[in-house]
Write a protein that holds these residues in place. Sequence first.
Motif, PDB file in Angstrom:
ATOM      1  N   VAL A 277      11.088  17.308   0.786  1.00 30.60           N
ATOM      2  CA  VAL A 277      11.868  16.092   1.043  1.00 30.60           C
ATOM      3  C   VAL A 277      10.972  14.872   0.897  1.00 30.60           C
ATOM      4  N   ALA A 278      11.487  13.853   0.238  1.00 34.06           N
ATOM      5  CA  ALA A 278      10.709  12.654  -0.048  1.00 34.06           C
ATOM      6  C   ALA A 278      10.430  11.860   1.221  1.00 34.06           C
ATOM      7  N   ASP A 279       9.333  11.115   1.199  1.00 37.28           N
ATOM      8  CA  ASP A 279       9.002  10.223   2.315  1.00 37.28           C
ATOM      9  C   ASP A 279      10.168   9.269   2.563  1.00 37.28           C
ATOM     10  N   GLY A 280      10.402   9.007   3.840  1.00 36.17           N
ATOM     11  CA  GLY A 280      11.496   8.124   4.216  1.00 36.17           C
ATOM     12  C   GLY A 280      12.778   8.858   4.530  1.00 36.17           C
ATOM     13  N   TYR A 281      12.849  10.138   4.141  1.00 40.08           N
ATOM     14  CA  TYR A 281      14.058  10.933   4.387  1.00 40.08           C
ATOM     15  C   TYR A 281      13.768  12.154   5.262  1.00 40.08           C
ATOM     16  N   ARG A 282      12.497  12.446   5.496  1.00 32.95           N
ATOM     17  CA  ARG A 282      12.162  13.640   6.278  1.00 32.95           C
ATOM     18  C   ARG A 282      12.627  13.484   7.717  1.00 32.95           C
ATOM     19  N   GLY A 283      13.168  14.563   8.237  1.00 32.77           N
ATOM     20  CA  GLY A 283      13.610  14.568   9.620  1.00 32.77           C
ATOM     21  C   GLY A 283      14.932  13.868   9.869  1.00 32.77           C
ATOM     22  N   ARG A 284      15.521  13.302   8.851  1.00 35.40           N
ATOM     23  CA  ARG A 284      16.793  12.591   9.029  1.00 35.40           C
ATOM     24  C   ARG A 284      17.953  13.559   8.801  1.00 35.40           C
ATOM     25  N   TRP A 285      18.966  13.418   9.611  1.00 35.45           N
ATOM     26  CA  TRP A 285      20.096  14.342   9.587  1.00 35.45           C
ATOM     27  C   TRP A 285      21.165  13.877   8.607  1.00 35.45           C
ATOM     28  N   ARG A 286      21.525  12.592   8.699  1.00 38.67           N
ATOM     29  CA  ARG A 286      22.505  12.003   7.780  1.00 38.67           C
ATOM     30  C   ARG A 286      22.052  10.592   7.431  1.00 38.67           C
ATOM     31  N   VAL A 287      22.296  10.215   6.192  1.00 42.49           N
ATOM     32  CA  VAL A 287      21.922   8.883   5.719  1.00 42.49           C
ATOM     33  C   VAL A 287      23.095   8.301   4.929  1.00 42.49           C
ATOM     34  N   ARG A 288      23.411   7.063   5.209  1.00 43.29           N
ATOM     35  CA  ARG A 288      24.379   6.314   4.399  1.00 43.29           C
ATOM     36  C   ARG A 288      23.656   5.082   3.880  1.00 43.29           C
ATOM     37  N   GLU A 289      23.637   4.904   2.562  1.00 40.73           N
ATOM     38  CA  GLU A 289      22.906   3.795   1.980  1.00 40.73           C
ATOM     39  C   GLU A 289      23.646   3.244   0.767  1.00 40.73           C
ATOM     40  N   ARG A 290      23.304   2.014   0.401  1.00 36.29           N
ATOM     41  CA  ARG A 290      23.850   1.381  -0.791  1.00 36.29           C
ATOM     42  C   ARG A 290      22.755   1.302  -1.842  1.00 36.29           C
ATOM     43  N   ARG A 291      23.064   1.825  -3.038  1.00 37.75           N
ATOM     44  CA  ARG A 291      22.127   1.787  -4.152  1.00 37.75           C
ATOM     45  C   ARG A 291      22.902   1.412  -5.404  1.00 37.75           C
ATOM     46  N   GLY A 292      22.530   0.315  -6.047  1.00 37.36           N
ATOM     47  CA  GLY A 292      23.157  -0.051  -7.306  1.00 37.36           C
ATOM     48  C   GLY A 292      24.652  -0.208  -7.242  1.00 37.36           C
ATOM     49  N   GLY A 293      25.167  -0.715  -6.125  1.00 43.95           N
ATOM     50  CA  GLY A 293      26.605  -0.902  -5.978  1.00 43.95           C
ATOM     51  C   GLY A 293      27.357   0.342  -5.569  1.00 43.95           C
ATOM     52  N   VAL A 294      26.632   1.436  -5.282  1.00 44.05           N
ATOM     53  CA  VAL A 294      27.239   2.717  -4.928  1.00 44.05           C
ATOM     54  C   VAL A 294      26.932   3.033  -3.467  1.00 44.05           C
ATOM     55  N   THR A 295      27.915   3.589  -2.749  1.00 41.34           N
ATOM     56  CA  THR A 295      27.690   4.064  -1.388  1.00 41.34           C
ATOM     57  C   THR A 295      27.286   5.530  -1.450  1.00 41.34           C
ATOM     58  N   VAL A 296      26.089   5.835  -0.974  1.00 45.48           N
ATOM     59  CA  VAL A 296      25.545   7.196  -1.044  1.00 45.48           C
ATOM     60  C   VAL A 296      25.550   7.804   0.350  1.00 45.48           C
ATOM     61  N   HIS A 297      26.175   8.967   0.468  1.00 39.74           N
ATOM     62  CA  HIS A 297      26.248   9.707   1.727  1.00 39.74           C
ATOM     63  C   HIS A 297      25.351  10.930   1.577  1.00 39.74           C
ATOM     64  N   ARG A 298      24.257  10.977   2.315  1.00 37.19           N
ATOM     65  CA  ARG A 298      23.315  12.090   2.215  1.00 37.19           C
ATOM     66  C   ARG A 298      23.434  12.992   3.435  1.00 37.19           C
ATOM     67  N   ARG A 299      23.307  14.300   3.185  1.00 36.31           N
ATOM     68  CA  ARG A 299      23.371  15.282   4.257  1.00 36.31           C
ATOM     69  C   ARG A 299      22.119  16.167   4.182  1.00 36.31           C
ATOM     70  N   ARG A 300      21.563  16.438   5.351  1.00 45.01           N
ATOM     71  CA  ARG A 300      20.347  17.257   5.422  1.00 45.01           C
ATOM     72  C   ARG A 300      20.634  18.695   5.003  1.00 45.01           C
ATOM     73  N   HIS A 301      19.643  19.349   4.403  1.00 42.82           N
ATOM     74  CA  HIS A 301      19.759  20.734   3.965  1.00 42.82           C
ATOM     75  C   HIS A 301      18.363  21.347   3.911  1.00 42.82           C
ATOM     76  N   THR A 302      18.310  22.649   3.795  1.00 37.84           N
ATOM     77  CA  THR A 302      17.016  23.303   3.654  1.00 37.84           C
ATOM     78  C   THR A 302      16.437  22.991   2.280  1.00 37.84           C
ATOM     79  N   VAL A 303      15.106  23.032   2.179  1.00 33.72           N
ATOM     80  CA  VAL A 303      14.427  22.827   0.893  1.00 33.72           C
ATOM     81  C   VAL A 303      13.370  23.921   0.770  1.00 33.72           C
ATOM     82  N   PRO A 304      13.672  24.999   0.042  1.00 36.30           N
ATOM     83  CA  PRO A 304      12.704  26.102  -0.067  1.00 36.30           C
ATOM     84  C   PRO A 304      11.554  25.748  -0.992  1.00 36.30           C
TER      85      PRO A 304
END
Length: 427
Positions: free
Chosen positions: A66-93
């Motif tokens: 997981v990239a820096d700034g997103y580690r340990g976060r459960w859910r993220v809502r952000e605006r990027r380039g006019g788009v609303t991005v809904h991120r959900r935590r998941h495992t990363v093998p």
Amino acid sequence: MTAHPEGGPLVEDSFAGRCVLVVSTNYAPEHTGIGPYSTQIAEHLAATGADTHVLAGMPHYPAWRVADGYRGRWRVRERRGGVTVHRRRHTVPPHQTALRRALFEASILAHSAMAPPRIRPDVVLTQMPSLAGGVLGGRLARQSGVPHVVVVQDLMGAAAEQSGIQGGGRAAALAGAVEARVLRQAAVVGVVHESFVDRVTAMGVPRGRVHVVPNWTHVQGPTGDRDRTRARLGWSDGDTVVLHAGNMGLKQGLEVLVEAARLADQEAAPVRFVLMGDGNQRAHLQRLAAGVSTLSFLPPADAEDFPEVLAAADVLAVTQKASVLDMSLPSKLTSYFMTGRPVIASVAAEGGTAQEVLRSGAGTVLAPEDPKALLAEARALADDPGRAARLGARGPEYVEQRLSSRAGLERITELLRIARAGRATGR
């Protein structure tokens, strides 16, 4: 307004004011693989006036952490380039096995199903290979009573069968069954290469619903000083540099480049091999390459520097295991073609990658997993700079003819129009 492709009534041509949900595990700031395509699609739709939302995972590719700034976060809502991005935590093998991949998919499915975006889309577009993404996209589309459009970047069932992943044989049948169900239920299916069409129709998807939508070049051409870039990277004028850029995973079969470099070590004027990128096989490849002086590793280049590094090489390599046939088309090819350098493809002759390289005219195709042949072709290109230049020049021409971002984004938008037209006419 536009007519239905089968001559039906007119339907709305624009998505302005409508809500579009893009489901893609990979998204910006990931700048290799599928992420750039999902990002450009969403931002293109937003620029046309659509209320565009993306359901995505946490940035993790190609490093598989997981990239820096997103580690340990459960859910993220952000605006990027006019788009609303809904991120959900998941495992990363960090290492791929069939079981770990299944847990990865299950965690995406469980978290996103429990906490979907609180929107009511007019159409849902899913980027696969993520099985979880396909299931989620179909479920959210059914709940809203809207069409589901799927773009197949990789085929997961075939990937489990062909890539050599541990436990893949047992996983292939299950993954293929889930994948087939998602695709059969979709209103429209886009595939990034013709070589996928037969396998998708064999899953029971009517041929009329399948459309070929090639990926496009998502990077700009090189603009910097090539000699300066080579000097910065430590490549001398006398070096013949063969570069592989991108993910270092199982299906790439990058051991062939390690062994080609080992053979080059024995030459007086050796060819130099460079692996640039990250992935779950990088550490394995570094161990395998211990003591090989003509092979070096570079970290992933940032988006601006990426085309400059590609153009600084003499030859660009794309490799796949011999078993990889019709499950994947490397997204790196579109970037390779843009740089004007010749391509060596060490891949199965009957696969989509070989077909694309030959159609472009920008490179040569060799038998996979043959380091002697790969080294010999690299040496032959170094000895014939005129031929190398002619091959390389065909890449940008092919991009202009077939792989422009404008054409690619319009093909994706047309899939959405077709899906809404089918719904409007009861098809």
